[in-house]
Design a protein around this motif. Sequence first.
Motif, PDB file in Angstrom:
ATOM      1  N   THR A   4      -3.616 -11.317   4.526  1.00 25.64           N
ATOM      2  CA  THR A   4      -2.877 -10.648   3.456  1.00 25.64           C
ATOM      3  C   THR A   4      -3.704  -9.476   2.925  1.00 25.64           C
ATOM      4  O   THR A   4      -4.907  -9.378   3.168  1.00 25.64           O
ATOM      5  CB  THR A   4      -2.580 -11.606   2.284  1.00 25.64           C
ATOM      6  N   VAL A   5      -3.040  -8.624   2.186  1.00 25.18           N
ATOM      7  CA  VAL A   5      -3.733  -7.499   1.549  1.00 25.18           C
ATOM      8  C   VAL A   5      -4.833  -8.038   0.633  1.00 25.18           C
ATOM      9  O   VAL A   5      -5.955  -7.523   0.620  1.00 25.18           O
ATOM     10  CB  VAL A   5      -2.734  -6.611   0.770  1.00 25.18           C
ATOM     11  N   ARG A   6      -4.551  -9.087  -0.096  1.00 23.53           N
ATOM     12  CA  ARG A   6      -5.540  -9.690  -1.001  1.00 23.53           C
ATOM     13  C   ARG A   6      -6.789 -10.150  -0.243  1.00 23.53           C
ATOM     14  O   ARG A   6      -7.913  -9.926  -0.672  1.00 23.53           O
ATOM     15  CB  ARG A   6      -4.930 -10.866  -1.758  1.00 23.53           C
ATOM     16  N   GLU A   7      -6.580 -10.805   0.892  1.00 24.19           N
ATOM     17  CA  GLU A   7      -7.719 -11.273   1.692  1.00 24.19           C
ATOM     18  C   GLU A   7      -8.562 -10.100   2.191  1.00 24.19           C
ATOM     19  O   GLU A   7      -9.795 -10.164   2.177  1.00 24.19           O
ATOM     20  CB  GLU A   7      -7.229 -12.112   2.867  1.00 24.19           C
ATOM     21  N   ASP A  25      -0.170 -10.145  -2.000  1.00 28.27           N
ATOM     22  CA  ASP A  25       0.021 -11.285  -1.110  1.00 28.27           C
ATOM     23  C   ASP A  25       0.873 -10.937   0.112  1.00 28.27           C
ATOM     24  O   ASP A  25       1.263 -11.827   0.875  1.00 28.27           O
ATOM     25  CB  ASP A  25       0.601 -12.474  -1.875  1.00 28.27           C
ATOM     26  N   ARG A  26       1.120  -9.659   0.315  1.00 29.58           N
ATOM     27  CA  ARG A  26       1.857  -9.211   1.504  1.00 29.58           C
ATOM     28  C   ARG A  26       1.027  -9.473   2.756  1.00 29.58           C
ATOM     29  O   ARG A  26      -0.145  -9.111   2.813  1.00 29.58           O
ATOM     30  CB  ARG A  26       2.128  -7.702   1.445  1.00 29.58           C
ATOM     31  N   PRO A  27       1.600 -10.070   3.774  1.00 33.29           N
ATOM     32  CA  PRO A  27       0.876 -10.210   5.041  1.00 33.29           C
ATOM     33  C   PRO A  27       0.772  -8.858   5.741  1.00 33.29           C
ATOM     34  O   PRO A  27       1.678  -8.037   5.653  1.00 33.29           O
ATOM     35  CB  PRO A  27       1.727 -11.187   5.848  1.00 33.29           C
ATOM     36  N   GLY A  46       5.467  -3.899   7.450  1.00 33.84           N
ATOM     37  CA  GLY A  46       4.373  -4.832   7.248  1.00 33.84           C
ATOM     38  C   GLY A  46       3.010  -4.322   7.702  1.00 33.84           C
ATOM     39  O   GLY A  46       2.031  -5.060   7.671  1.00 33.84           O
ATOM     40  N   GLU A  47       2.921  -3.056   8.088  1.00 38.81           N
ATOM     41  CA  GLU A  47       1.648  -2.516   8.562  1.00 38.81           C
ATOM     42  C   GLU A  47       0.745  -2.087   7.409  1.00 38.81           C
ATOM     43  O   GLU A  47       1.210  -1.749   6.328  1.00 38.81           O
ATOM     44  CB  GLU A  47       1.869  -1.277   9.458  1.00 38.81           C
ATOM     45  N   LEU A  48      -0.541  -2.081   7.685  1.00 36.34           N
ATOM     46  CA  LEU A  48      -1.537  -1.424   6.843  1.00 36.34           C
ATOM     47  C   LEU A  48      -1.730  -0.052   7.466  1.00 36.34           C
ATOM     48  O   LEU A  48      -2.087   0.050   8.639  1.00 36.34           O
ATOM     49  CB  LEU A  48      -2.853  -2.205   6.831  1.00 36.34           C
ATOM     50  N   ILE A  49      -1.466   0.991   6.713  1.00 33.23           N
ATOM     51  CA  ILE A  49      -1.601   2.362   7.203  1.00 33.23           C
ATOM     52  C   ILE A  49      -2.909   2.929   6.665  1.00 33.23           C
ATOM     53  O   ILE A  49      -3.167   2.885   5.463  1.00 33.23           O
ATOM     54  CB  ILE A  49      -0.422   3.241   6.739  1.00 33.23           C
ATOM     55  N   LEU A  50      -3.718   3.460   7.571  1.00 31.34           N
ATOM     56  CA  LEU A  50      -4.984   4.084   7.202  1.00 31.34           C
ATOM     57  C   LEU A  50      -4.916   5.574   7.505  1.00 31.34           C
ATOM     58  O   LEU A  50      -4.451   5.974   8.577  1.00 31.34           O
ATOM     59  CB  LEU A  50      -6.137   3.449   7.984  1.00 31.34           C
ATOM     60  N   THR A  51      -5.373   6.389   6.570  1.00 34.94           N
ATOM     61  CA  THR A  51      -5.334   7.836   6.737  1.00 34.94           C
ATOM     62  C   THR A  51      -6.518   8.471   6.019  1.00 34.94           C
ATOM     63  O   THR A  51      -7.087   7.871   5.095  1.00 34.94           O
ATOM     64  CB  THR A  51      -4.004   8.424   6.200  1.00 34.94           C
ATOM     65  N   VAL A  74       5.848  -0.681   4.534  1.00 37.13           N
ATOM     66  CA  VAL A  74       4.480  -0.997   4.952  1.00 37.13           C
ATOM     67  C   VAL A  74       3.829  -1.910   3.921  1.00 37.13           C
ATOM     68  O   VAL A  74       4.215  -1.930   2.752  1.00 37.13           O
ATOM     69  CB  VAL A  74       3.628   0.278   5.184  1.00 37.13           C
ATOM     70  N   ALA A  75       2.844  -2.662   4.357  1.00 36.04           N
ATOM     71  CA  ALA A  75       2.166  -3.610   3.473  1.00 36.04           C
ATOM     72  C   ALA A  75       1.236  -2.897   2.497  1.00 36.04           C
ATOM     73  O   ALA A  75       1.118  -3.292   1.335  1.00 36.04           O
ATOM     74  CB  ALA A  75       1.378  -4.627   4.289  1.00 36.04           C
ATOM     75  N   ALA A  76       0.554  -1.856   2.971  1.00 38.54           N
ATOM     76  CA  ALA A  76      -0.403  -1.144   2.123  1.00 38.54           C
ATOM     77  C   ALA A  76      -0.781   0.175   2.786  1.00 38.54           C
ATOM     78  O   ALA A  76      -0.616   0.355   3.992  1.00 38.54           O
ATOM     79  CB  ALA A  76      -1.650  -1.983   1.885  1.00 38.54           C
ATOM     80  N   LEU A  77      -1.305   1.076   1.973  1.00 32.52           N
ATOM     81  CA  LEU A  77      -1.814   2.362   2.447  1.00 32.52           C
ATOM     82  C   LEU A  77      -3.280   2.443   2.059  1.00 32.52           C
ATOM     83  O   LEU A  77      -3.629   2.268   0.887  1.00 32.52           O
ATOM     84  CB  LEU A  77      -1.034   3.512   1.808  1.00 32.52           C
ATOM     85  N   GLY A  78      -4.124   2.703   3.031  1.00 34.69           N
ATOM     86  CA  GLY A  78      -5.551   2.885   2.776  1.00 34.69           C
ATOM     87  C   GLY A  78      -5.920   4.328   3.004  1.00 34.69           C
ATOM     88  O   GLY A  78      -5.558   4.927   4.015  1.00 34.69           O
TER      89      GLY A  78
END
Length: 99
Positions: A4-7, A25-27, A46-51, A74-78
């Motif tokens: 998960t994003v939290r983990e 808590d998004r996977p 559900g992806e983690l996007i990194l940019t 998407v789950a999160a943006l980094g």
Amino acid sequence: MPMTVRELLSDPALDLQVVVDGPLDRPIRWVHTTELKDPTRYLQGGELILTTGVWRDAGLTSAQFVAPLRRMDVAALGYGIPAADGDVPADLVRACRRA
């Protein structure tokens, strides 16, 4: 079971910081790095996007970059900050808060 994003955030070795609140808590189904104007044809959700924001140099606004990511859920943006004393661009923070 997917991380998960939290983990991910809880790993102290990564030294990650939450800038915009969201559902932690998004996977994370997958991770993509991208500087594309619109990466949605490669996303399923559900992806983690990194940019690192190279798309900014091509004239794309933060709102234009974030909008298709939001539509794809998407789950999160980094955002990778290139300099130790750098910051996440304020307009990107605003675009993420609106999304």
